[in-house]
Scaffold this motif. Structure first.
Motif, PDB file in Angstrom:
ATOM      1  N   THR A  62      -6.499  34.823  66.241  1.00 56.28           N
ATOM      2  CA  THR A  62      -6.968  33.520  66.702  1.00 56.28           C
ATOM      3  C   THR A  62      -6.427  33.278  68.100  1.00 56.28           C
ATOM      4  O   THR A  62      -5.218  33.239  68.298  1.00 56.28           O
ATOM      5  CB  THR A  62      -6.501  32.390  65.757  1.00 56.28           C
ATOM      6  N   CYS A  63      -7.336  33.139  69.046  1.00 56.32           N
ATOM      7  CA  CYS A  63      -6.968  32.825  70.424  1.00 56.32           C
ATOM      8  C   CYS A  63      -7.297  31.366  70.680  1.00 56.32           C
ATOM      9  O   CYS A  63      -8.436  30.933  70.491  1.00 56.32           O
ATOM     10  CB  CYS A  63      -7.727  33.709  71.401  1.00 56.32           C
ATOM     11  N   VAL A  64      -6.310  30.589  71.091  1.00 56.43           N
ATOM     12  CA  VAL A  64      -6.508  29.185  71.409  1.00 56.43           C
ATOM     13  C   VAL A  64      -6.649  29.030  72.922  1.00 56.43           C
ATOM     14  O   VAL A  64      -5.828  29.549  73.677  1.00 56.43           O
ATOM     15  CB  VAL A  64      -5.341  28.317  70.899  1.00 56.43           C
ATOM     16  N   VAL A  65      -7.701  28.334  73.336  1.00 55.33           N
ATOM     17  CA  VAL A  65      -7.886  27.993  74.752  1.00 55.33           C
ATOM     18  C   VAL A  65      -7.619  26.503  74.878  1.00 55.33           C
ATOM     19  O   VAL A  65      -8.293  25.698  74.241  1.00 55.33           O
ATOM     20  CB  VAL A  65      -9.309  28.322  75.232  1.00 55.33           C
ATOM     21  N   PRO A 189     -19.916  35.535  59.801  1.00 57.58           N
ATOM     22  CA  PRO A 189     -19.856  36.030  61.179  1.00 57.58           C
ATOM     23  C   PRO A 189     -18.574  36.813  61.420  1.00 57.58           C
ATOM     24  O   PRO A 189     -17.571  36.632  60.720  1.00 57.58           O
ATOM     25  CB  PRO A 189     -19.857  34.737  61.998  1.00 57.58           C
ATOM     26  N   GLU A 190     -18.614  37.662  62.419  1.00 58.93           N
ATOM     27  CA  GLU A 190     -17.404  38.377  62.814  1.00 58.93           C
ATOM     28  C   GLU A 190     -16.534  37.510  63.714  1.00 58.93           C
ATOM     29  O   GLU A 190     -15.313  37.682  63.759  1.00 58.93           O
ATOM     30  CB  GLU A 190     -17.789  39.671  63.530  1.00 58.93           C
ATOM     31  N   ILE A 191     -17.174  36.584  64.447  1.00 60.66           N
ATOM     32  CA  ILE A 191     -16.472  35.727  65.401  1.00 60.66           C
ATOM     33  C   ILE A 191     -16.784  34.271  65.098  1.00 60.66           C
ATOM     34  O   ILE A 191     -17.944  33.900  64.917  1.00 60.66           O
ATOM     35  CB  ILE A 191     -16.910  36.051  66.847  1.00 60.66           C
ATOM     36  N   LEU A 192     -15.746  33.451  65.037  1.00 56.91           N
ATOM     37  CA  LEU A 192     -15.901  32.006  64.858  1.00 56.91           C
ATOM     38  C   LEU A 192     -15.357  31.312  66.099  1.00 56.91           C
ATOM     39  O   LEU A 192     -14.231  31.577  66.521  1.00 56.91           O
ATOM     40  CB  LEU A 192     -15.138  31.527  63.621  1.00 56.91           C
ATOM     41  N   ILE A 193     -16.158  30.423  66.683  1.00 54.31           N
ATOM     42  CA  ILE A 193     -15.744  29.681  67.868  1.00 54.31           C
ATOM     43  C   ILE A 193     -15.665  28.205  67.512  1.00 54.31           C
ATOM     44  O   ILE A 193     -16.637  27.623  67.011  1.00 54.31           O
ATOM     45  CB  ILE A 193     -16.718  29.914  69.032  1.00 54.31           C
ATOM     46  N   MET A 224     -11.180  34.524  65.882  1.00 52.67           N
ATOM     47  CA  MET A 224     -11.434  33.114  66.149  1.00 52.67           C
ATOM     48  C   MET A 224     -11.022  32.747  67.572  1.00 52.67           C
ATOM     49  O   MET A 224      -9.984  33.192  68.067  1.00 52.67           O
ATOM     50  CB  MET A 224     -10.664  32.226  65.166  1.00 52.67           C
ATOM     51  N   VAL A 225     -11.857  31.929  68.196  1.00 56.24           N
ATOM     52  CA  VAL A 225     -11.531  31.311  69.480  1.00 56.24           C
ATOM     53  C   VAL A 225     -11.561  29.811  69.239  1.00 56.24           C
ATOM     54  O   VAL A 225     -12.565  29.263  68.786  1.00 56.24           O
ATOM     55  CB  VAL A 225     -12.531  31.706  70.581  1.00 56.24           C
ATOM     56  N   PHE A 226     -10.444  29.155  69.541  1.00 55.92           N
ATOM     57  CA  PHE A 226     -10.244  27.756  69.143  1.00 55.92           C
ATOM     58  C   PHE A 226      -9.874  26.936  70.371  1.00 55.92           C
ATOM     59  O   PHE A 226      -8.879  27.217  71.043  1.00 55.92           O
ATOM     60  CB  PHE A 226      -9.108  27.701  68.114  1.00 55.92           C
ATOM     61  N   ILE A 227     -10.696  25.923  70.682  1.00 56.69           N
ATOM     62  CA  ILE A 227     -10.430  25.060  71.830  1.00 56.69           C
ATOM     63  C   ILE A 227      -9.705  23.801  71.372  1.00 56.69           C
ATOM     64  O   ILE A 227     -10.074  23.186  70.366  1.00 56.69           O
ATOM     65  CB  ILE A 227     -11.732  24.632  72.524  1.00 56.69           C
ATOM     66  N   THR A 228      -8.696  23.395  72.128  1.00 52.99           N
ATOM     67  CA  THR A 228      -8.007  22.136  71.855  1.00 52.99           C
ATOM     68  C   THR A 228      -7.349  21.628  73.128  1.00 52.99           C
ATOM     69  O   THR A 228      -7.119  22.389  74.072  1.00 52.99           O
ATOM     70  CB  THR A 228      -6.942  22.311  70.753  1.00 52.99           C
ATOM     71  N   HIS A 229      -7.051  20.330  73.155  1.00 51.99           N
ATOM     72  CA  HIS A 229      -6.246  19.772  74.248  1.00 51.99           C
ATOM     73  C   HIS A 229      -4.850  19.420  73.740  1.00 51.99           C
ATOM     74  O   HIS A 229      -4.034  18.891  74.480  1.00 51.99           O
ATOM     75  CB  HIS A 229      -6.912  18.520  74.823  1.00 51.99           C
ATOM     76  N   ASP A 230      -4.580  19.731  72.476  1.00 52.95           N
ATOM     77  CA  ASP A 230      -3.330  19.356  71.806  1.00 52.95           C
ATOM     78  C   ASP A 230      -2.434  20.593  71.698  1.00 52.95           C
ATOM     79  O   ASP A 230      -2.755  21.548  70.993  1.00 52.95           O
ATOM     80  CB  ASP A 230      -3.660  18.802  70.422  1.00 52.95           C
TER      81      ASP A 230
END
Length: 347
Positions: A62-65, A189-193, A224-230
């Motif tokens: 899981t990569c968080v941006v 899916p192989e990738i979850l965004i 997984m690619v996960f976007i957050t501002h927290d």
């Protein structure tokens, strides 16, 4: 993110640029790279959304941006599936450049290999919960009974068994987000965004959904690619974190690396309120093994263990605990004083 020899790179971004404006390609060719985002906008009328981004995401991680509003995080992630067309660069998924895909190839990528979960759930109000979850399978042309069976299995996985015949309006926000997650996972899916999927939820439900997703990840091992501002959410969810500002990547690293060694003042501001013991591993704070040995019968902990999982063990140890490496060899010691210092300090 460095590639481990035991892992396979699933997503690779090479020199991704995204400029918004009337003539982005020409502007980028003539761009003075020393200019700031504000200077570029003032001189050219173009806005830099993403600036020369390079990163890798390994299969199953899981990569968080993360970053503040306007940092470029959502723009970057939308470039991965070409919901936004990059101005320049490569987006490789399993070694294939998404930017060079035909419309048909791109459609197949989105249908079969990649799913997205957004902050706003986007459920169909006129469809039941099970019909919402099965929608992606319907698009694929899967026969009705098979897609219902698959959707029911995912429904149970996200803890909504028994709700299949209800409608979205009958569910709470947290439950609707579970439906959104189930819909994304139903197509396997192989990738979850994830684009800030939990930010609209109240804090308690948000924590529950974070825990739910972490639990699911242990079972399904998706990329997984996960976007957050927290930032607290980022360190909880991510194997790696990419912190962005003004379209630029300030730092990429593990939560521990970012908390222990922030690259600049911008990153340091995010880490200020994070208790060290929640992120750091024993190996970051241990002392050389001088007062204990493995034959002493004292508690033994691993170098890779997180401090917050060992509070009771270490603080109840009369002298010090042995620290062992991945081979079980003694490599250091940790005592109550070190633990208490870590628990009382901020970065």
């Amino acid at each position: 993110m460095e590639t481990d020899k035991n892992h396979t790179t699933k997503i690779e971004c090479n020199h991704i640029w995204k400029l918004f404006g009337p003539n982005p390609e020409k502007t980028l060719r003539e761009l003075d790279h020393s200019l700031t985002r504000a200077e570029v906008q003032e001189q050219t009328g173009h806005v830099i959304g993403v600036r020369d981004m390079a990163c890798r995401v390994e299969q199953g991680e899981t990569c968080v941006v993360m970053g503040l509003s306007g940092s470029g995080k959502s723009t970057l992630v939308r470039c991965l599936s070409r919901l936004i067309e990059p101005t320049a660069g490569e987006v490789l998924i399993d070694g294939v450049d998404v930017i060079r895909m035909s419309e048909q190839e791109l459609t197949q990528l989105r249908r079969n290999k990649m799913s997205m979960v957004f902050q706003h759930f986007g459920l169909f109000p006129h469809r039941t919960i099970i019909e919402n979850i099965a929608f992606g399978l319907e698009i694929r042309g899967i026969r009705k009974q098979e897609r219902i069976d698959k959707a029911m299995a995912v429904l149970e996985m996200v803890g909504l068994g028994g709700w299949q015949d209800r409608y979205p309006r009958e569910l709470s926000g947290g439950m609707q987000q579970r439906v959104g997650l189930a819909r994304a996972m139903a197509v396997d899916p192989e990738i979850l965004i994830f684009d800030e999927p939990f930010s609209a939820l109240d804090p308690l439900i948000r924590r529950e959904m974070q825990d739910e997703l972490l639990g699911l990840q242990k079972k399904v091992h998706k990329t997984m690619v996960f976007i957050t501002h927290d930032f607290l959410e980022a360190i909880k969810m991510g194997d790696h974190i990419a912190i962005m500002k003004d379209g630029i990547t300030s730092q990429i690293g593990t939560p521990e690396e970012i908390v222990a060694t922030p690259a600049d003042d911008y990153v340091r501001e995010f880490t200020e309120d994070v208790p060290r013991y929640r992120v750091l591993s024993v190996g970051k704070v241990m002392l050389p093994a001088k007062s204990v040995s493995l034959s002493d019968g004292v508690p033994t902990v691993r170098k890779s263990d997180k401090l917050d999982s060992l509070i009771d063990i270490v603080t109840s140890c009369e002298s010090a605990c042995c620290v062992v490496d991945e081979n079980g060899e003694l490599c250091g010691e940790i005592n109550k004083s070190i633990m208490l210092k870590a628990m009382s300090s901020r970065v």
